[in-house]
Design a protein around this motif. Structure first.
Motif, PDB file in Angstrom:
ATOM      1  N   TRP A  75       1.512  -6.082  -3.180  1.00  0.00           N
ATOM      2  CA  TRP A  75       0.619  -4.947  -3.087  1.00  0.00           C
ATOM      3  C   TRP A  75       0.082  -4.848  -1.656  1.00  0.00           C
ATOM      4  O   TRP A  75      -0.392  -5.796  -1.089  1.00  0.00           O
ATOM      5  CB  TRP A  75      -0.560  -5.116  -4.063  1.00  0.00           C
ATOM      6  CG  TRP A  75      -0.122  -5.097  -5.487  1.00  0.00           C
ATOM      7  CD1 TRP A  75       0.134  -6.153  -6.288  1.00  0.00           C
ATOM      8  CD2 TRP A  75       0.142  -3.933  -6.280  1.00  0.00           C
ATOM      9  NE1 TRP A  75       0.532  -5.753  -7.513  1.00  0.00           N
ATOM     10  CE2 TRP A  75       0.542  -4.382  -7.545  1.00  0.00           C
ATOM     11  CE3 TRP A  75       0.079  -2.564  -6.029  1.00  0.00           C
ATOM     12  CZ2 TRP A  75       0.882  -3.509  -8.576  1.00  0.00           C
ATOM     13  CZ3 TRP A  75       0.404  -1.695  -7.059  1.00  0.00           C
ATOM     14  CH2 TRP A  75       0.800  -2.157  -8.309  1.00  0.00           C
ATOM     15  N   LYS A  76       0.209  -3.639  -1.112  1.00  0.00           N
ATOM     16  CA  LYS A  76      -0.299  -3.385   0.251  1.00  0.00           C
ATOM     17  C   LYS A  76      -1.468  -2.428   0.123  1.00  0.00           C
ATOM     18  O   LYS A  76      -1.288  -1.239  -0.148  1.00  0.00           O
ATOM     19  CB  LYS A  76       0.792  -2.793   1.111  1.00  0.00           C
ATOM     20  CG  LYS A  76       1.951  -3.758   1.279  1.00  0.00           C
ATOM     21  CD  LYS A  76       3.068  -3.164   2.082  1.00  0.00           C
ATOM     22  CE  LYS A  76       4.189  -4.155   2.198  1.00  0.00           C
ATOM     23  NZ  LYS A  76       5.339  -3.635   2.863  1.00  0.00           N
ATOM     24  N   TRP A  77      -2.656  -2.956   0.328  1.00  0.00           N
ATOM     25  CA  TRP A  77      -3.832  -2.140   0.142  1.00  0.00           C
ATOM     26  C   TRP A  77      -4.208  -1.463   1.429  1.00  0.00           C
ATOM     27  O   TRP A  77      -4.506  -1.900   2.405  1.00  0.00           O
ATOM     28  CB  TRP A  77      -4.985  -2.975  -0.387  1.00  0.00           C
ATOM     29  CG  TRP A  77      -4.743  -3.423  -1.779  1.00  0.00           C
ATOM     30  CD1 TRP A  77      -4.169  -4.576  -2.158  1.00  0.00           C
ATOM     31  CD2 TRP A  77      -5.034  -2.707  -2.976  1.00  0.00           C
ATOM     32  NE1 TRP A  77      -4.077  -4.648  -3.519  1.00  0.00           N
ATOM     33  CE2 TRP A  77      -4.605  -3.509  -4.060  1.00  0.00           C
ATOM     34  CE3 TRP A  77      -5.596  -1.463  -3.263  1.00  0.00           C
ATOM     35  CZ2 TRP A  77      -4.727  -3.105  -5.367  1.00  0.00           C
ATOM     36  CZ3 TRP A  77      -5.729  -1.084  -4.554  1.00  0.00           C
ATOM     37  CH2 TRP A  77      -5.306  -1.885  -5.613  1.00  0.00           C
TER      38      TRP A  77
END
Length: 53
Positions: free
Chosen positions: A51-53
């Motif tokens: 996950w790339k926030w």
């Protein structure tokens, strides 16, 4: 035309209800679903989730 006694209606209702339940159970449990052979040998792999926030 004579009418049926209430106990007669009750016994008929109970008998037909039991027959209906038995018939439904026999129809439900008489068929065994066949699983495809390809799904049995297939291994489920999960990809890593980044996950790339």
């Amino acid at each position: 035309m004579p009418q049926m006694a209430p106990i007669g209606w009750l016994s008929l209702f109970i008998i037909f209800s039991i027959i209906f339940v038995l018939f439904s159970m026999m129809n439900y449990y008489s068929v065994l679903p066949q699983t495809p052979k390809s799904q049995l040998s297939k291994k489920y792999t999960t990809a890593p989730l980044n996950w790339k926030w």
